[in-house]
Design an enzyme around this catalytic site. Structure first.
Site, mmCIF file in Angstrom:
data_model
loop_
_atom_site.group_PDB
_atom_site.id
_atom_site.type_symbol
_atom_site.label_atom_id
_atom_site.label_comp_id
_atom_site.label_asym_id
_atom_site.label_seq_id
_atom_site.Cartn_x
_atom_site.Cartn_y
_atom_site.Cartn_z
ATOM 1 N N LYS A 209 5.499 -1.703 23.276
ATOM 2 C CA LYS A 209 6.503 -1.168 23.446
ATOM 3 C C LYS A 209 6.533 0.444 23.981
ATOM 4 C CE LYS A 209 8.158 0.284 19.273
ATOM 5 N NZ LYS A 209 8.557 -0.109 18.108
ATOM 6 N N ASN B 32 5.635 -10.493 13.187
ATOM 7 C CA ASN B 32 4.356 -10.169 12.894
ATOM 8 C C ASN B 32 3.743 -11.403 11.893
ATOM 9 O OD1 ASN B 32 4.823 -8.012 14.581
ATOM 10 N ND2 ASN B 32 4.472 -6.552 12.973
ATOM 11 N N SER C 224 -3.540 0.225 10.489
ATOM 12 C CA SER C 224 -2.901 0.415 11.662
ATOM 13 C C SER C 224 -3.593 -0.722 12.751
ATOM 14 C CB SER C 224 -3.363 1.784 12.100
ATOM 15 O OG SER C 224 -2.475 2.764 11.445
ATOM 16 N N TYR D 141 2.159 10.334 0.905
ATOM 17 C CA TYR D 141 3.259 9.727 1.744
ATOM 18 C C TYR D 141 4.580 10.559 1.259
ATOM 19 C CZ TYR D 141 -0.152 6.298 3.340
ATOM 20 O OH TYR D 141 -1.259 5.705 3.991
ATOM 21 N N LEU E 119 -1.970 -2.304 14.709
ATOM 22 C CA LEU E 119 -0.960 -2.219 15.926
ATOM 23 C C LEU E 119 -1.424 -0.752 16.560
ATOM 24 C CD1 LEU E 119 2.116 -4.269 14.783
ATOM 25 C CD2 LEU E 119 0.068 -4.946 16.255
ATOM 26 N N ALA E 120 -2.256 -0.110 16.126
ATOM 27 C CA ALA E 120 -2.602 1.181 16.453
ATOM 28 C C ALA E 120 -1.143 2.034 16.628
ATOM 29 C CB ALA E 120 -2.954 1.335 17.591
ATOM 30 N N ASP F 163 0.842 -1.161 0.038
ATOM 31 C CA ASP F 163 -0.053 0.130 -0.054
ATOM 32 C C ASP F 163 0.759 1.293 0.106
ATOM 33 O OD1 ASP F 163 -2.617 1.365 0.262
ATOM 34 O OD2 ASP F 163 -1.824 1.949 2.220
ATOM 35 N N SER G 291 -11.382 5.306 1.471
ATOM 36 C CA SER G 291 -10.878 5.129 2.773
ATOM 37 C C SER G 291 -11.244 6.204 3.498
ATOM 38 C CB SER G 291 -9.316 5.452 2.681
ATOM 39 O OG SER G 291 -8.558 5.430 3.821
ATOM 40 N N GLY H 196 2.256 -2.318 9.170
ATOM 41 C CA GLY H 196 3.439 -1.756 9.028
ATOM 42 C C GLY H 196 4.723 -2.330 9.825
HETATM 43 N N1 NAP Z 1 -5.718 4.951 4.448
HETATM 44 C C1 NAP Z 1 -5.181 5.478 5.508
HETATM 45 O O1 NAP Z 1 -5.796 6.698 5.962
HETATM 46 C C2 NAP Z 1 -4.174 5.030 6.151
HETATM 47 C C3 NAP Z 1 -3.678 5.529 7.486
HETATM 48 C C4 NAP Z 1 -2.467 5.097 8.249
HETATM 49 C C5 NAP Z 1 -2.017 3.970 7.502
HETATM 50 N N2 NAP Z 1 -2.485 3.362 6.350
HETATM 51 C C6 NAP Z 1 -1.645 2.391 5.611
HETATM 52 O O2 NAP Z 1 -1.440 1.382 6.609
HETATM 53 C C7 NAP Z 1 -0.305 0.985 6.717
HETATM 54 C C8 NAP Z 1 -0.134 0.279 8.047
HETATM 55 O O3 NAP Z 1 -0.360 1.532 8.957
HETATM 56 P P1 NAP Z 1 0.445 1.515 10.394
HETATM 57 O O4 NAP Z 1 2.052 1.661 10.127
HETATM 58 O O5 NAP Z 1 0.078 2.438 11.152
HETATM 59 O O6 NAP Z 1 0.301 0.266 10.973
HETATM 60 P P2 NAP Z 1 0.689 -0.414 12.532
HETATM 61 O O7 NAP Z 1 1.064 -1.948 11.985
HETATM 62 O O8 NAP Z 1 -0.408 -0.087 13.342
HETATM 63 O O9 NAP Z 1 1.866 0.206 13.096
HETATM 64 C C9 NAP Z 1 3.228 -0.167 12.418
HETATM 65 C C10 NAP Z 1 4.295 0.559 13.311
HETATM 66 O O10 NAP Z 1 4.449 -0.404 14.640
HETATM 67 C C11 NAP Z 1 5.803 -0.684 14.898
HETATM 68 N N3 NAP Z 1 5.803 -1.876 15.008
HETATM 69 C C12 NAP Z 1 5.159 -3.091 14.215
HETATM 70 N N4 NAP Z 1 5.493 -4.291 14.336
HETATM 71 C C13 NAP Z 1 6.299 -4.266 15.662
HETATM 72 C C14 NAP Z 1 7.140 -5.184 16.567
HETATM 73 N N5 NAP Z 1 6.729 -6.413 16.248
HETATM 74 N N6 NAP Z 1 7.414 -4.913 17.346
HETATM 75 C C15 NAP Z 1 7.572 -3.508 17.946
HETATM 76 N N7 NAP Z 1 7.163 -2.335 17.052
HETATM 77 C C16 NAP Z 1 6.366 -2.762 16.222
HETATM 78 C C17 NAP Z 1 6.590 -0.176 14.022
HETATM 79 O O11 NAP Z 1 6.854 1.290 14.314
HETATM 80 P P3 NAP Z 1 8.279 1.761 14.983
HETATM 81 O O12 NAP Z 1 9.368 0.678 14.947
HETATM 82 O O13 NAP Z 1 8.708 2.841 14.217
HETATM 83 O O14 NAP Z 1 8.084 2.089 16.277
HETATM 84 C C18 NAP Z 1 5.768 -0.158 12.639
HETATM 85 O O15 NAP Z 1 6.134 0.928 11.823
HETATM 86 C C19 NAP Z 1 0.762 2.262 6.463
HETATM 87 O O16 NAP Z 1 1.906 2.118 6.111
HETATM 88 C C20 NAP Z 1 -0.296 2.834 5.434
HETATM 89 O O17 NAP Z 1 -0.048 2.102 4.042
HETATM 90 C C21 NAP Z 1 -3.317 4.065 5.659
#
Ligand code: NAP
Length: 290
Positions: free
Chosen positions: A184, A260, A174, A18, A176-177, A13, A118, A250
Site C-alpha cells: 500500500k 488476510n 507485525s 495500548y 506485514l511490517a 492480543d 516479548s 492486525g
Molecule cells: N509485543 C509487541 O511489542 C508488539 C508490537 C507491535 C504489535 N504487537 C501486536 O501485534 C498486533 C499486530 O501488529 P501490527 O498491527 O503491526 O500487524 P501488521 O499485520 O504488520 O499490520 C497491520 C496493519 O496493516 C494494514 N493492513 C493489514 N491488512 C491489510 C490489507 N489486506 N490491505 C491493506 N492494509 C492492510 C492495516 O493498517 P492500516 O489500514 O491502518 O494502514 C493494519 O492495521 C498488534 O495489534 C499487537 O497486538 C505487539
C-alpha cells in the site's frame, strides 16, 4: 473481532500500554457484547511501560508493578483471568529472579494461565527458564517477537536454540511490517493508512525507504504466480515457519481481515523453490540460512 472469530481466530492480543489502558477496556466491552464461551478464545496482555509516572512504575518488571499491573488489566478487561501474560520488554535493572517469582505467583493466583516474554534476548529467556526450573516455578512458555520478511535475524538466528532445545513457543507480531508488506506504500502514503495517523511518524522512514519498497515491488510477481495478494503472501510466509506458533495480525477494517484470512491456503502452496526466490528478493543468501 466477530469477523476474526467467525474465520477461526481464537487469540486476541492486547497490552496495558495500548492507548494507556483504553484498548483493554474496549476489547473487554466487545467480549461482553459478543458473549462467546470463555473456553473458546484466548486473550493476552502485556506489562512493562506502565501507566503512571511514579517511582519504579515505568519501564519495569518489578514485583509490585507486575502484580498491580495485572490487577488493573483485569479490571479494565472485566475478566477474571487472561490466558497469557507477557513481560512486554526485558527489564535490565530488576533481577530476573524477582520477575519470575512474581509471574509464578500471578499464575498460581489464577490471574493468568501462562506467561511469556516479548522482545527479550535469548539469554534472558534462558535465564528465566533456569531460575524457574531451579525453584519449581511456572516457566515462561512463549515469546512475542516481531517477525516478518524485513525482520528475521532475531527470530531465525538468535532464537533457534530456544525453539529446538526448550520447545519455546512464539506468538509473532507485525507480520506485514505495519502494512508495508501489503504494497500500500508503493506509491506514497495513503491518507487512510497507519503511516498517515498522528503519532505514527516513526513509520515514515520505513514506508518511504526506496530499497525496502523495491523488495516489496519485486514480491508482486510471486504473488501473481500464486494468485494471491501481497498481504496474503507475506502472512503465508510467516505461517510457513514451523517455529511460529501463532501469527498476530492486525487489521483496521473488516475487508482486510477477510483478505488476510486466506493466507492459510497460500502457505501450503509455498514450495522450497518459492521460498528461495523470496530469500533472494530480501537479500538472504543460502549460507546465511544454514
Ligand atoms: N509485543 C509487541 O511489542 C508488539 C508490537 C507491535 C504489535 N504487537 C501486536 O501485534 C498486533 C499486530 O501488529 P501490527 O498491527 O503491526 O500487524 P501488521 O499485520 O504488520 O499490520 C497491520 C496493519 O496493516 C494494514 N493492513 C493489514 N491488512 C491489510 C490489507 N489486506 N490491505 C491493506 N492494509 C492492510 C492495516 O493498517 P492500516 O489500514 O491502518 O494502514 C493494519 O492495521 C498488534 O495489534 C499487537 O497486538 C505487539
Amino acid at each position: 473481532m466477530a469477523a476474526a472469530y467467525d474465520a477461526g481466530v481464537n487469540f486476541f492480543d492486547n497490552a496495558e500500554a495500548y492507548a494507556s489502558g483504553k484498548s483493554e477496556e474496549v476489547m473487554g466491552e466487545a467480549l461482553k457484547k459478543l458473549k462467546w464461551r470463555r473456553g473458546s478464545y484466548l486473550v493476552t496482555t502485556k506489562i512493562f511501560w506502565g501507566l503512571h509516572d511514579g517511582v519504579n512504575e515505568r519501564n519495569t518488571l518489578n514485583r509490585k508493578r507486575l502484580i498491580e499491573g495485572i490487577n488493573g488489566s483485569l479490571e479494565r478487561w472485566q475478566l477474571e483471568y487472561v490466558d497469557v501474560l507477557y513481560c512486554h520488554r526485558p527489564d535490565k535493572t530488576t533481577p530476573i529472579e524477582e520477575t519470575v517469582w512474581a509471574m509464578h505467583n500471578i499464575i498460581e493466583w489464577g490471574k493468568a494461565f501462562y506467561w511469556g516474554t516479548s522482545q527479550w534476548d535469548a539469554d534472558e529467556i534462558v535465564a528465566a527458564i533456569n531460575i524457574a526450573e531451579k525453584h519449581h516455578l511456572h516457566k515462561p512458555v512463549t515469546e512475542q517477537p516481531e517477525y516478518n520478511l524485513f525482520e528475521r535475524q532475531r527470530f531465525e538466528k538468535q532464537y533457534a536454540r530456544l525453539f529446538k532445545d526448550y520447545g519455546y513457543g512464539s506468538t509473532t507480531f507485525s507480520p506485514l511490517a505495519s502494512g508495508m508488506l501489503t504494497g500500500k506504500y508503493l506509491n506514497g502514503i495513503p491518507e487512510d493508512s497507519r503511516a498517515a495517523l498522528k503519532g505514527f511518524d516513526w513509520l515514515h522512514e520505513s514506508v518511504t525507504d526506496k530499497e525496502k519498497l523495491a523488495r516489496v515491488d519485486a514480491l508482486q510477481s510471486i504473488a501473481d504466480e500464486l494468485g494471491c495478494t501481497l498481504s496474503q503472501l507475506s502472512l503465508a510466509w510467516v505461517l510457513k515457519n514451523p517455529n511460529v506458533s501463532t501469527v498476530i495480525t492486525g487489521a483496521s477494517r473488516v475487508e482486510q481481515l477477510h483478505e488476510n484470512m486466506k493466507a492459510g491456503e497460500i502457505a501450503s502452496k509455498l514450495t522450497l523453490e518459492t521460498l528461495k526466490q523470496i530469500d533472494t528478493i530480501f537479500g538472504v543468501k543460502e549460507e546465511e540460512e544454514e
